[in-house]
Scaffold this active site. Structure first.
Site, PDB file in Angstrom:
ATOM      1  N   PRO A 114     152.780  32.481  62.610  1.00  0.00           N
ATOM      2  CA  PRO A 114     151.694  32.170  63.548  1.00  0.00           C
ATOM      3  C   PRO A 114     150.447  32.984  63.219  1.00  0.00           C
ATOM      4  O   PRO A 114     150.550  34.100  62.695  1.00  0.00           O
ATOM      5  CB  PRO A 114     152.263  32.588  64.912  1.00  0.00           C
ATOM      6  CG  PRO A 114     153.734  32.734  64.707  1.00  0.00           C
ATOM      7  CD  PRO A 114     153.924  33.106  63.275  1.00  0.00           C
ATOM      8  N   ASP A 115     149.284  32.413  63.514  1.00  0.00           N
ATOM      9  CA  ASP A 115     148.078  33.211  63.343  1.00  0.00           C
ATOM     10  C   ASP A 115     147.967  34.180  64.520  1.00  0.00           C
ATOM     11  O   ASP A 115     148.796  34.195  65.423  1.00  0.00           O
ATOM     12  CB  ASP A 115     146.833  32.325  63.214  1.00  0.00           C
ATOM     13  CG  ASP A 115     146.556  31.502  64.469  1.00  0.00           C
ATOM     14  OD1 ASP A 115     147.042  31.869  65.554  1.00  0.00           O
ATOM     15  OD2 ASP A 115     145.862  30.479  64.360  1.00  0.00           O
ATOM     16  N   PHE A 116     146.931  34.990  64.503  1.00  0.00           N
ATOM     17  CA  PHE A 116     146.800  36.006  65.540  1.00  0.00           C
ATOM     18  C   PHE A 116     146.143  35.486  66.813  1.00  0.00           C
ATOM     19  O   PHE A 116     146.495  35.896  67.908  1.00  0.00           O
ATOM     20  CB  PHE A 116     145.991  37.204  65.003  1.00  0.00           C
ATOM     21  CG  PHE A 116     146.819  38.157  64.193  1.00  0.00           C
ATOM     22  CD1 PHE A 116     147.416  39.260  64.781  1.00  0.00           C
ATOM     23  CD2 PHE A 116     147.013  37.959  62.837  1.00  0.00           C
ATOM     24  CE1 PHE A 116     148.191  40.145  64.045  1.00  0.00           C
ATOM     25  CE2 PHE A 116     147.783  38.825  62.086  1.00  0.00           C
ATOM     26  CZ  PHE A 116     148.371  39.922  62.688  1.00  0.00           C
ATOM     27  N   ARG A 117     145.187  34.549  66.683  1.00  0.00           N
ATOM     28  CA  ARG A 117     144.287  34.304  67.797  1.00  0.00           C
ATOM     29  C   ARG A 117     144.403  32.956  68.506  1.00  0.00           C
ATOM     30  O   ARG A 117     143.659  32.707  69.444  1.00  0.00           O
ATOM     31  CB  ARG A 117     142.840  34.494  67.310  1.00  0.00           C
ATOM     32  CG  ARG A 117     142.578  35.915  66.835  1.00  0.00           C
ATOM     33  CD  ARG A 117     141.177  36.090  66.285  1.00  0.00           C
ATOM     34  NE  ARG A 117     140.987  37.426  65.759  1.00  0.00           N
ATOM     35  CZ  ARG A 117     140.667  38.484  66.490  1.00  0.00           C
ATOM     36  NH1 ARG A 117     140.497  38.370  67.784  1.00  0.00           N
ATOM     37  NH2 ARG A 117     140.514  39.682  65.932  1.00  0.00           N
ATOM     38  N   ASN A 134     147.419  40.940  54.084  1.00  0.00           N
ATOM     39  CA  ASN A 134     148.591  40.552  54.857  1.00  0.00           C
ATOM     40  C   ASN A 134     149.635  41.658  54.946  1.00  0.00           C
ATOM     41  O   ASN A 134     149.787  42.467  54.027  1.00  0.00           O
ATOM     42  CB  ASN A 134     149.220  39.299  54.249  1.00  0.00           C
ATOM     43  CG  ASN A 134     148.262  38.124  54.256  1.00  0.00           C
ATOM     44  OD1 ASN A 134     147.337  38.076  55.053  1.00  0.00           O
ATOM     45  ND2 ASN A 134     148.471  37.174  53.362  1.00  0.00           N
ATOM     46  N   ASP A 142     152.831  40.605  56.036  1.00  0.00           N
ATOM     47  CA  ASP A 142     154.056  39.820  56.210  1.00  0.00           C
ATOM     48  C   ASP A 142     155.062  39.990  55.074  1.00  0.00           C
ATOM     49  O   ASP A 142     156.207  39.540  55.162  1.00  0.00           O
ATOM     50  CB  ASP A 142     153.737  38.330  56.394  1.00  0.00           C
ATOM     51  CG  ASP A 142     152.839  37.771  55.291  1.00  0.00           C
ATOM     52  OD1 ASP A 142     153.054  38.122  54.108  1.00  0.00           O
ATOM     53  OD2 ASP A 142     151.934  36.983  55.604  1.00  0.00           O
ATOM     54  N   HIS A 193     145.989  46.535  53.963  1.00  0.00           N
ATOM     55  CA  HIS A 193     146.184  46.835  55.382  1.00  0.00           C
ATOM     56  C   HIS A 193     147.574  47.375  55.675  1.00  0.00           C
ATOM     57  O   HIS A 193     148.026  47.376  56.819  1.00  0.00           O
ATOM     58  CB  HIS A 193     145.888  45.594  56.225  1.00  0.00           C
ATOM     59  CG  HIS A 193     144.452  45.188  56.158  1.00  0.00           C
ATOM     60  ND1 HIS A 193     143.971  44.028  56.727  1.00  0.00           N
ATOM     61  CD2 HIS A 193     143.376  45.777  55.570  1.00  0.00           C
ATOM     62  CE1 HIS A 193     142.666  43.932  56.503  1.00  0.00           C
ATOM     63  NE2 HIS A 193     142.290  44.968  55.794  1.00  0.00           N
TER      64      HIS A 193
END
Length: 358
Positions: A95-98, A170, A172, A189
């Protein structure tokens, strides 16, 4: 009578201009990295995205992009750098964040965060680490999500010996899952592959705290006697220093002869500014749902875009290169391994049920 000063040739002028452009780009990047932090934050500690837009180009004709393809196939391009963001992982089901209903931030509503971005705020983490670990359960590399066409495209660049480096935003872990070597990978990150005690600062492997996270527990230090502080996966929080390896860019980008940008909005600094650190005449290709950053309306003739679904665009590009069979080979192998793992799970479950019946 003094000697006549010979005017510089056209090539000399172009070389001087390119040198000046390189110097300007370097200064811009150094400025954005001066505080060596992920991104600036406002006084109230909320995430602040840099919305600057630099000039960029419209999409070039397929013939021009084909020229880049020919250069790759003829061995003229040997040092490809790839920059990627969350957009390359959506095909994998992450899923995306927003997104308002399904995004990762939306799933944190029960914690009543003043700002969803607080989940990556270190001061907030010290007060209440539970929201972060709830999010970590979704993102932690566990085999639930698998690499897709975009990840395997980068792996094939490595297989062919032309991947200089992969810079990813990413967390993930799908780049690692695609077997891209750690030495080729810059996780700007951070990563779940390692973790650090917030008090004694000792490190452990991420897999040592994985079970605790999935069981809903907050991992505590087990590496120092009488230290029971929280162990935090080595994810970069807002305002914190980027990993030291990120600054490899200072050497990498001077050698880059093709820059590929995939699935990123090019908004979060200093990552976004990396795009300006290649030579002005180095070709850059954007694979993204839409044009962003320098690719929106600049006149730079060495910029190309392939918009739409990233996995589909990647496949089209690999077809142009004649590499599609390699991509299919990786995807088929992954499917076989997935079915095999699923078969073992079912078999193990059946054995457990038989023992219970007895």
């Amino acid at each position: 009578m003094g000697k006549k000063i010979k005017k510089g040739s056209k090539k000399d002028k172009e070389a001087t201009k390119a040198k000046n452009d390189d110097s300007m780009n370097s200064k811009k990047l150094e400025a954005s990295l001066s505080d060596m932090s992920l991104t600036a934050k406002s006084d109230n500690s909320k995430l602040k995205l840099d919305n600057r837009r630099r000039c960029s180009s419209t999409t070039r004709s397929m013939t021009s992009l084909s020229h880049v393809v020919n250069q790759i196939n003829e061995g003229m391009i040997k040092n490809v750098i790839v920059m990627v963001g969350a957009g390359i992982s959506t095909r994998s089901g992450i899923p995306d964040f927003r997104s308002p209903e399904t995004g990762l931030y939306a799933n944190l509503k029960r914690f009543q965060l003043e700002d969803p971005c607080d989940v990556f705020d270190f001061d907030y983490f010290l007060k209440n680490p539970r929201p972060f670990f709830e999010l970590a359960k979704e993102l932690y590399p566990s085999g639930k999500y698998l690499p897709n066409e975009a990840h395997f495209f980068i792996k094939i660049l490595h297989d062919r010996g032309i991947l200089k480096r992969l810079y990813t935003q990413n967390i993930d872990g799908l780049e690692r899952a695609a077997d891209i070597p750690e030495g080729k990978l810059i996780e700007a990150h951070g990563t779940f592959s390692s973790a650090t005690c917030i008090k004694c600062k000792k490190q452990c492997k991420g897999k040592e705290i994985k079970n605790q996270i999935f069981e809903g527990e907050i991992p505590r230090c087990h590496m120092t006697d009488n230290c029971r502080a929280v162990i935090k996966p080595d994810i970069v929080f807002f305002g914190k220093d980027l990993p030291k390896r990120f600054f490899t860019f200072q050497h990498d980008f001077t050698k880059c002869d093709l820059l590929i940008v995939m699935g990123t909005s090019l908004q979060v600094q200093p990552f976004a500014d990396l795009i300006n650190s290649v030579n002005p005449r180095t070709p850059r290709i954007l694979f993204n749902r839409e044009k962003v950053g320098p690719f929106v309306k600049c006149k730079r003739k060495e910029d190309f875009t392939m918009t739409g679904d990233i996995s589909d665009s990647t496949r089209k590009f690999m077809d142009m290169l004649g590499w599609e069979h390699q991509l299919d080979s990786y995807l088929q192998k992954q499917q076989k391994e997935k079915k095999k793992a699923r078969g073992k799970e079912i078999c193990g479950s059946s054995k457990g049920e038989k023992k219970t019946d007895r």
